[in-house]
Scaffold this motif. Structure first.
Motif, PDB file in Angstrom:
ATOM      1  N   CYS A 546       0.838  -1.196   0.000  1.00 25.47           N
ATOM      2  CA  CYS A 546       0.000   0.000   0.000  1.00 25.47           C
ATOM      3  C   CYS A 546       0.878   1.252   0.000  1.00 25.47           C
ATOM      4  O   CYS A 546       1.970   1.265   0.588  1.00 25.47           O
ATOM      5  N   PRO A 547       0.399   2.334  -0.582  1.00 22.54           N
ATOM      6  CA  PRO A 547       1.161   3.589  -0.545  1.00 22.54           C
ATOM      7  C   PRO A 547       1.140   4.187   0.854  1.00 22.54           C
ATOM      8  O   PRO A 547       0.118   4.100   1.554  1.00 22.54           O
ATOM      9  N   GLN A 548       2.250   4.719   1.290  1.00 21.02           N
ATOM     10  CA  GLN A 548       2.323   5.344   2.612  1.00 21.02           C
ATOM     11  C   GLN A 548       3.261   6.537   2.556  1.00 21.02           C
ATOM     12  O   GLN A 548       4.127   6.618   1.692  1.00 21.02           O
ATOM     13  N   THR A 549       3.035   7.472   3.521  1.00 23.36           N
ATOM     14  CA  THR A 549       3.904   8.640   3.619  1.00 23.36           C
ATOM     15  C   THR A 549       5.101   8.274   4.470  1.00 23.36           C
ATOM     16  O   THR A 549       4.949   7.727   5.576  1.00 23.36           O
ATOM     17  N   ILE A 550       6.289   8.558   3.956  1.00 17.55           N
ATOM     18  CA  ILE A 550       7.518   8.225   4.702  1.00 17.55           C
ATOM     19  C   ILE A 550       8.429   9.437   4.742  1.00 17.55           C
ATOM     20  O   ILE A 550       8.284  10.388   3.968  1.00 17.55           O
ATOM     21  N   VAL A 551       9.376   9.354   5.644  1.00 16.80           N
ATOM     22  CA  VAL A 551      10.447  10.353   5.746  1.00 16.80           C
ATOM     23  C   VAL A 551      11.751   9.589   5.622  1.00 16.80           C
ATOM     24  O   VAL A 551      11.983   8.621   6.360  1.00 16.80           O
ATOM     25  N   LYS A 552      12.546   9.981   4.662  1.00 14.48           N
ATOM     26  CA  LYS A 552      13.814   9.303   4.459  1.00 14.48           C
ATOM     27  C   LYS A 552      14.682   9.391   5.704  1.00 14.48           C
ATOM     28  O   LYS A 552      14.635  10.377   6.457  1.00 14.48           O
ATOM     29  N   ARG A 553      15.465   8.380   5.919  1.00 12.99           N
ATOM     30  CA  ARG A 553      16.277   8.302   7.135  1.00 12.99           C
ATOM     31  C   ARG A 553      17.259   9.475   7.230  1.00 12.99           C
ATOM     32  O   ARG A 553      17.434  10.063   8.298  1.00 12.99           O
ATOM     33  N   ASP A 554      17.916   9.804   6.127  1.00 14.53           N
ATOM     34  CA  ASP A 554      18.890  10.889   6.195  1.00 14.53           C
ATOM     35  C   ASP A 554      18.223  12.244   6.428  1.00 14.53           C
ATOM     36  O   ASP A 554      18.782  13.149   7.057  1.00 14.53           O
ATOM     37  N   VAL A 555      16.969  12.345   5.913  1.00 14.73           N
ATOM     38  CA  VAL A 555      16.224  13.599   6.121  1.00 14.73           C
ATOM     39  C   VAL A 555      15.888  13.755   7.607  1.00 14.73           C
ATOM     40  O   VAL A 555      16.043  14.839   8.200  1.00 14.73           O
ATOM     41  N   LEU A 556      15.408  12.679   8.238  1.00 17.27           N
ATOM     42  CA  LEU A 556      15.060  12.738   9.666  1.00 17.27           C
ATOM     43  C   LEU A 556      16.303  12.967  10.519  1.00 17.27           C
ATOM     44  O   LEU A 556      16.272  13.730  11.500  1.00 17.27           O
ATOM     45  N   THR A 557      17.411  12.329  10.142  1.00 15.80           N
ATOM     46  CA  THR A 557      18.657  12.509  10.901  1.00 15.80           C
ATOM     47  C   THR A 557      19.100  13.971  10.854  1.00 15.80           C
ATOM     48  O   THR A 557      19.494  14.560  11.877  1.00 15.80           O
ATOM     49  N   ALA A 558      19.018  14.561   9.636  1.00 14.32           N
ATOM     50  CA  ALA A 558      19.413  15.969   9.497  1.00 14.32           C
ATOM     51  C   ALA A 558      18.484  16.870  10.309  1.00 14.32           C
ATOM     52  O   ALA A 558      18.923  17.854  10.929  1.00 14.32           O
ATOM     53  N   PHE A 559      17.170  16.562  10.360  1.00 19.41           N
ATOM     54  CA  PHE A 559      16.199  17.340  11.135  1.00 19.41           C
ATOM     55  C   PHE A 559      16.527  17.243  12.620  1.00 19.41           C
ATOM     56  O   PHE A 559      16.515  18.260  13.356  1.00 19.41           O
ATOM     57  N   MET A 560      16.808  16.024  13.090  1.00 20.11           N
ATOM     58  CA  MET A 560      17.086  15.815  14.509  1.00 20.11           C
ATOM     59  C   MET A 560      18.417  16.433  14.923  1.00 20.11           C
ATOM     60  O   MET A 560      18.590  16.824  16.082  1.00 20.11           O
ATOM     61  N   ASP A 561      19.371  16.544  14.002  1.00 16.95           N
ATOM     62  CA  ASP A 561      20.644  17.197  14.318  1.00 16.95           C
ATOM     63  C   ASP A 561      20.470  18.706  14.454  1.00 16.95           C
ATOM     64  O   ASP A 561      21.279  19.390  15.079  1.00 16.95           O
ATOM     65  N   ARG A 562      19.386  19.228  13.863  1.00 14.46           N
ATOM     66  CA  ARG A 562      19.193  20.677  13.855  1.00 14.46           C
ATOM     67  C   ARG A 562      18.140  21.142  14.869  1.00 14.46           C
ATOM     68  O   ARG A 562      18.284  22.215  15.453  1.00 14.46           O
ATOM     69  N   PHE A 563      17.059  20.323  15.064  1.00 12.08           N
ATOM     70  CA  PHE A 563      15.961  20.729  15.940  1.00 12.08           C
ATOM     71  C   PHE A 563      15.727  19.673  17.016  1.00 12.08           C
ATOM     72  O   PHE A 563      16.020  18.490  16.819  1.00 12.08           O
ATOM     73  N   GLU A 564      15.132  20.182  18.135  1.00  9.79           N
ATOM     74  CA  GLU A 564      14.774  19.273  19.238  1.00  9.79           C
ATOM     75  C   GLU A 564      13.599  19.880  19.995  1.00  9.79           C
ATOM     76  O   GLU A 564      13.493  21.100  20.140  1.00  9.79           O
ATOM     77  N   THR A 565      12.697  19.019  20.443  1.00 13.37           N
ATOM     78  CA  THR A 565      11.543  19.522  21.199  1.00 13.37           C
ATOM     79  C   THR A 565      12.008  20.057  22.551  1.00 13.37           C
ATOM     80  O   THR A 565      13.047  19.649  23.080  1.00 13.37           O
ATOM     81  N   ALA A 566      11.220  20.975  23.106  1.00 13.56           N
ATOM     82  CA  ALA A 566      11.552  21.578  24.411  1.00 13.56           C
ATOM     83  C   ALA A 566      11.607  20.511  25.485  1.00 13.56           C
ATOM     84  O   ALA A 566      12.505  20.529  26.349  1.00 13.56           O
ATOM     85  N   SER A 567      10.663  19.594  25.496  1.00 13.58           N
ATOM     86  CA  SER A 567      10.629  18.552  26.519  1.00 13.58           C
ATOM     87  C   SER A 567      11.853  17.665  26.431  1.00 13.58           C
ATOM     88  O   SER A 567      12.436  17.277  27.452  1.00 13.58           O
ATOM     89  N   SER A 568      12.272  17.291  25.191  1.00 11.39           N
ATOM     90  CA  SER A 568      13.448  16.442  25.012  1.00 11.39           C
ATOM     91  C   SER A 568      14.702  17.185  25.455  1.00 11.39           C
ATOM     92  O   SER A 568      15.585  16.616  26.116  1.00 11.39           O
ATOM     93  N   LEU A 569      14.762  18.486  25.135  1.00 11.37           N
ATOM     94  CA  LEU A 569      15.933  19.282  25.507  1.00 11.37           C
ATOM     95  C   LEU A 569      16.024  19.440  27.026  1.00 11.37           C
ATOM     96  O   LEU A 569      17.117  19.371  27.596  1.00 11.37           O
ATOM     97  N   ALA A 570      14.878  19.599  27.710  1.00 10.90           N
ATOM     98  CA  ALA A 570      14.860  19.741  29.174  1.00 10.90           C
ATOM     99  C   ALA A 570      15.356  18.477  29.824  1.00 10.90           C
ATOM    100  O   ALA A 570      16.148  18.506  30.786  1.00 10.90           O
TER     101      ALA A 570
END
Length: 619
Positions: A546-570
């Protein structure tokens, strides 16, 4: 003893022995038979060219070396002769009919070399049945006498006397006619002259008669009645046949094609006798002479290659080892299929041309090899519904298999000529044999095995994929349910199917996995994607297709290297969430994304590090 030279006339090189004997006898005022009896000779033996008798006669008349200098027709069998080593059967000769050229006889009478009553002599060429024209005077030979009196048989001078007495009338009545190439050829052959014509592979008499018969069929049609033809018509037939045979086997085959085309315009039942007519009757029933075997072979080959002849058909005692052509009629007899259905099917697949549609069943021809596939299957045809029942497949499996090319009709419908598909029993049997193969009955220990359709659901794949795996023998375990037949009886291992039908991994995270990685909610992930803060794409799930929406692994890694939720950062800095947020706000570091877009607080890590190095140690 030698005869007085007074009684020995001039012997001509082209004179027959019987003619010369008759002339010698005439000088003595005796018949040829009486003369031979007086001289102790056997006229019958002389007539047959007996070497001993000829030698005795030659010595009697005083010829050097005891040899006759003219033409000798020597008997070699009950109905056979030879001249100059060329065989001549009795049918090729005119011995009981005295044929002459009136101009030649007149010229003989005007020659003063011999006594007037013995001047005319018989030429050997006048005895050859196929030669009907004098090449010297360009005039047809005419019958001077019919030699039917036993006491006068072959006595040339005796027979010619009444004719010679009216020679001026015969000369005046003589017609003009040039000798044909055919007659010239026959004479040259008997003279022993070499020839490069293909006809020369036959004895001269056989070549001559064949030309006459084939020419008669060309001029007067296949069913010509030989006994109705005149001498002139036979002369024309010989020339016409010679023109055909001069081109060799190809010329003969071309004539046979013409005969076949002429037959196709009639309504007669087909057969060698009807098509080849007189030519066939002559070679099949009127002569067994092996000299004509080459001709029989040409006609036999032509018949096998151009007529719908099968192993049960015969011509000249031979049967084809393999059928080359079929007709609608012969295919009907062989397969039992109705002629109308045969015609419709063969026309639909292009084996019968549009112009053949109006022909009768016997005249509608097509190549047997090209039609074999269709003829083998036409009488065992099944409809789509019957095919589904035969292989025991539930609806609509049969259409799935058809669309995948796994179930193949031998004749496709829906083409404007045939409405429905047709399936052959043998093709369905081959499909089932390939599907089931040598599968053994399922055992009690193999309860994990399931029918194909169940495996399809469990593996989230198509029916055709599982069937193709079976046909390709890629499944290690295939069993059959002994209580069922056909398609429904096949059992497979669903886990094995799953492992083989799984698609290649798309190399990304599902949205659920992204939620877990970012430790946030579905609502937040969808907002990030919607406002293009997180790149996503559509891919096919390798398991459920079935078709599904995905986020490429390298894209998510780059996002996580740049942004973080306030709760995770605390949690990572060991600070209270509200205290940390007030502190960052006091340092001028606000959320990375607008609150009206993203229902969660994300900080850009580089700004946090720059504003408060103690909060996130620099790596």
């Amino acid at each position: 003893m030698k005869l007085n030279p007074f009684y020995v006339p001039t012997c001509h090189p082209d004179e027959t022995l019987t003619s010369f004997v008759s002339r010698v006898a005439a000088m003595a005022s005796r018949s040829a038979r009486d003369f031979c009896l007086d001289m102790g000779l056997n006229f019958h033996a002389l007539r047959d060219g007996d070497p001993n008798e000829v030698g005795a006669f030659a010595e009697l008349v005083g010829f050097d070396d005891g040899r006759f200098p003219g033409a000798i027709l020597e008997r070699t069998g009950d109905r056979s002769f030879k001249m100059n080593a060329e065989p001549l059967p009795r049918a090729s000769l005119r011995r009981s009919t005295v044929r002459v050229c009136p101009h030649c006889i007149k010229a003989d009478l005007e020659c003063s070399a011999d006594h007037e009553k013995v001047r005319p002599y018989g030429r050997w060429s006048w005895m050859i049945a196929s030669v009907q024209t004098c090449a010297k005077h360009n005039t047809p030979l005419i019958v001077a006498a019919t030699d039917d009196n036993p006491q006068m048989l072959h006595d040339f001078s005796l027979h010619l006397q009444p004719f010679a007495e009216e020679i001026d009338r015969h000369v005046a009545e003589a017609r003009d006619r040039m000798p044909s190439d055919f007659e010239t050829y026959v004479l040259s052959r008997i003279k022993g002259q070499p020839s490069k014509f293909w006809l020369s592979s036959l004895p001269a008499y056989a070549a001559a008669r064949f030309c006459e018969i084939i020419g008669a069929t060309k001029i007067h049609g296949a069913q010509v009645m030989a006994e109705t033809l005149s001498e002139d018509e036979w002369c024309d037939a010989g020339q016409t046949g010679f023109e055909i045979a001069a081109h060799g086997p190809e010329g003969i085959r071309a004539h046979l094609n013409d005969m076949q085309r002429a037959f196709m315009e009639t309504r007669h039942a087909w057969g060698p006798r009807q098509i080849y007519g007189r030519l066939y009757e002559w070679l099949a029933h009127e002569t067994g002479d092996t000299a004509y075997d080459t001709l029989r072979e040409i006609i036999t080959e032509h018949a096998f290659n151009t007529l719908p002849m099968g192993p049960d058909d015969e011509i000249f005692g031979k049967r084809p080892t393999k059928r080359v052509l079929h007709s609608i009629h012969s295919a009907h007899l062989e397969t039992g299929a109705h002629p109308k259905r045969l015609r419709k099917v063969l026309h639909a697949v292009g084996l019968i041309a549009d112009e053949q549609i109006a022909l009768s069943n016997e005249r509608t021809l097509f190549r047997a090899d090209d039609a074999k596939f269709y003829l083998d299957r036409i009488e065992e045809s099944m409809s789509f519904k019957q095919a589904r029942v035969y292989i025991n497949a539930p609806r609509p499996v049969e259409r799935t298999l058809l669309a995948a090319g796994l179930l193949k009709p031998w004749l496709e419908g829906g083409n404007g000529v045939l409405k429905d598909h047709s399936f052959a029993k043998r093709d369905l049997d081959e499909f089932l044999a390939a599907l089931i193969g040598d599968a053994l009955p399922v055992t009690e220990e193999e309860k994990i095995l399931v029918p194909i359709l169940r495996a399809v659901k469990m593996a989230n794949c198509s029916t055709s994929e599982v069937v193709q795996l079976i046909l390709d023998r890629r499944l290690g375990t295939i069993r059959m349910d002994p209580d069922l037949t056909g398609f429904l009886s096949v059992l497979v291992d669903p886990e094995e199917v799953k492992s083989l039908v799984r698609r290649e991994d798309h190399g990304g995270y599902s949205l659920r996995e992204v939620e877990q990685k970012l430790k946030t909610s579905t609502r937040v992930i969808k907002a990030l994607i919607e406002y293009h803060h997180l790149d996503a794409e559509i891919a096919v799930n390798p398991i459920n297709r079935c078709p599904q929406t995905i986020v490429k692994r390298d894209v998510l890694t780059a996002f996580m290297d740049r942004f973080e939720t306030a709760s995770s950062l605390a949690r990572r800095s060991g600070s209270h969430l509200q205290t940390m947020m007030k502190r960052l706000d006091g340092l001028g570091v606000g959320p990375a994304f607008p609150k009206d877009q993203i229902p969660a607080t994300f900080y850009e890590l580089d700004r946090v590090r720059s504003a408060d190095p103690d909060l996130i140690p620099t790596p």
